[in-house]
Design an enzyme around this catalytic site. Sequence first.
Site, PDB file in Angstrom:
ATOM      1  N   HIS A   1       0.828  -1.208   0.000  1.00  0.00           N
ATOM      2  CA  HIS A   1       0.000   0.000   0.000  1.00  0.00           C
ATOM      3  C   HIS A   1       0.863   1.260   0.000  1.00  0.00           C
ATOM      4  O   HIS A   1       2.000   1.260   0.483  1.00  0.00           O
ATOM      5  CB  HIS A   1      -1.023   0.012   1.151  1.00  0.00           C
ATOM      6  CG  HIS A   1      -0.490   0.311   2.517  1.00  0.00           C
ATOM      7  ND1 HIS A   1      -0.838  -0.416   3.631  1.00  0.00           N
ATOM      8  CD2 HIS A   1       0.338   1.277   2.972  1.00  0.00           C
ATOM      9  CE1 HIS A   1      -0.251   0.089   4.691  1.00  0.00           C
ATOM     10  NE2 HIS A   1       0.474   1.120   4.319  1.00  0.00           N
TER      11      HIS A   1
ATOM     12  N   GLU B   1      -5.055   0.399   0.067  1.00  0.00           N
ATOM     13  CA  GLU B   1      -4.784  -1.024   0.260  1.00  0.00           C
ATOM     14  C   GLU B   1      -4.965  -1.780  -1.060  1.00  0.00           C
ATOM     15  O   GLU B   1      -5.573  -1.254  -2.001  1.00  0.00           O
ATOM     16  CB  GLU B   1      -5.752  -1.578   1.312  1.00  0.00           C
ATOM     17  CG  GLU B   1      -5.654  -0.894   2.667  1.00  0.00           C
ATOM     18  CD  GLU B   1      -4.469  -1.369   3.494  1.00  0.00           C
ATOM     19  OE1 GLU B   1      -3.443  -1.787   2.916  1.00  0.00           O
ATOM     20  OE2 GLU B   1      -4.568  -1.311   4.730  1.00  0.00           O
TER      21      GLU B   1
END
Length: 266
Positions: free
Chosen positions: A138, A143
């Site tokens: 990330h 994410e």
Amino acid sequence: MDVLVVPTAADVGTCAADLVAARIAEEPRTVLGVATGSSPVGIYRELARRRAGGSLELGHLTCFALDEYVGLAPGHPRSYAAYLEREIARSWGLPSSQVRVPEAFRPDLDAAAEEYEQAIAAAGGIDLQILGIGTNGHIGFNEPISSLSSRTRVAALSAQTRADNARFFDRPDAVPTHCLTQGLGTILEARQVLLVAQGRRKAAAVAAAVEGPVAARCPASVLQFHPRATFVLDEAAAGELTPGTCRRTVPDRGDGLPPGSPSPAS
Ligand code: GLP
């Protein structure tokens, strides 16, 4: 992409600080995007040291944080606002008004996200974005499976990230579940990007980001689309890059490239 490999974690801070200081020397009113976490601390402290020594003026910068946890009260010691107050505002001699952080404590988070994008645009955009990388690839808090063109928004933290960041909190379940983060599309609009990584724990994510494929599974791989992205890595974080490709060592150790020249992959 330019990949610089330095011997130690401490060298990452000084090498990256050199690059940031060079940008600030050219333009004291640089708009800087600032990551939090442990990776960029060496840069921030090295710049503070140079300022204290009188060789660098930092007071004209405007800084924008990448992200902030949702659910922490303003002033919470583990908030990224508090981190940036300590590591940047106070030690760089910047008024807090010149260090902007997404207002993740507001009831209307979508409005806070939209206004953050507008504030970045009103400042003229980010000139140089400093990034770390999560063990899952990330950047910011984008994410895996984030849209590669995402904008500043509310996002959920992965179980991996919450576990990684538990070290900053009293208990693992005290780690917030959500955040406000600049999107990958927002990050790509920065004029220059500088990602730093140290240690073996980051090696797989770094290799996926640098060597690809570009995929939502490794959000940092989107930086392959950026025309001016530099990675500064210690030997350990560079440990899973394909040997002999896409990198140069600093100081130059005979990889055939004179210092200062772009790597073959840039
Ligand atoms: C954090 C931050 C990121 C940071 C990354 C790596 O959770 N949201 O901006 O780059 O994860 O953290 P660290 O540098 O502590 O390893």
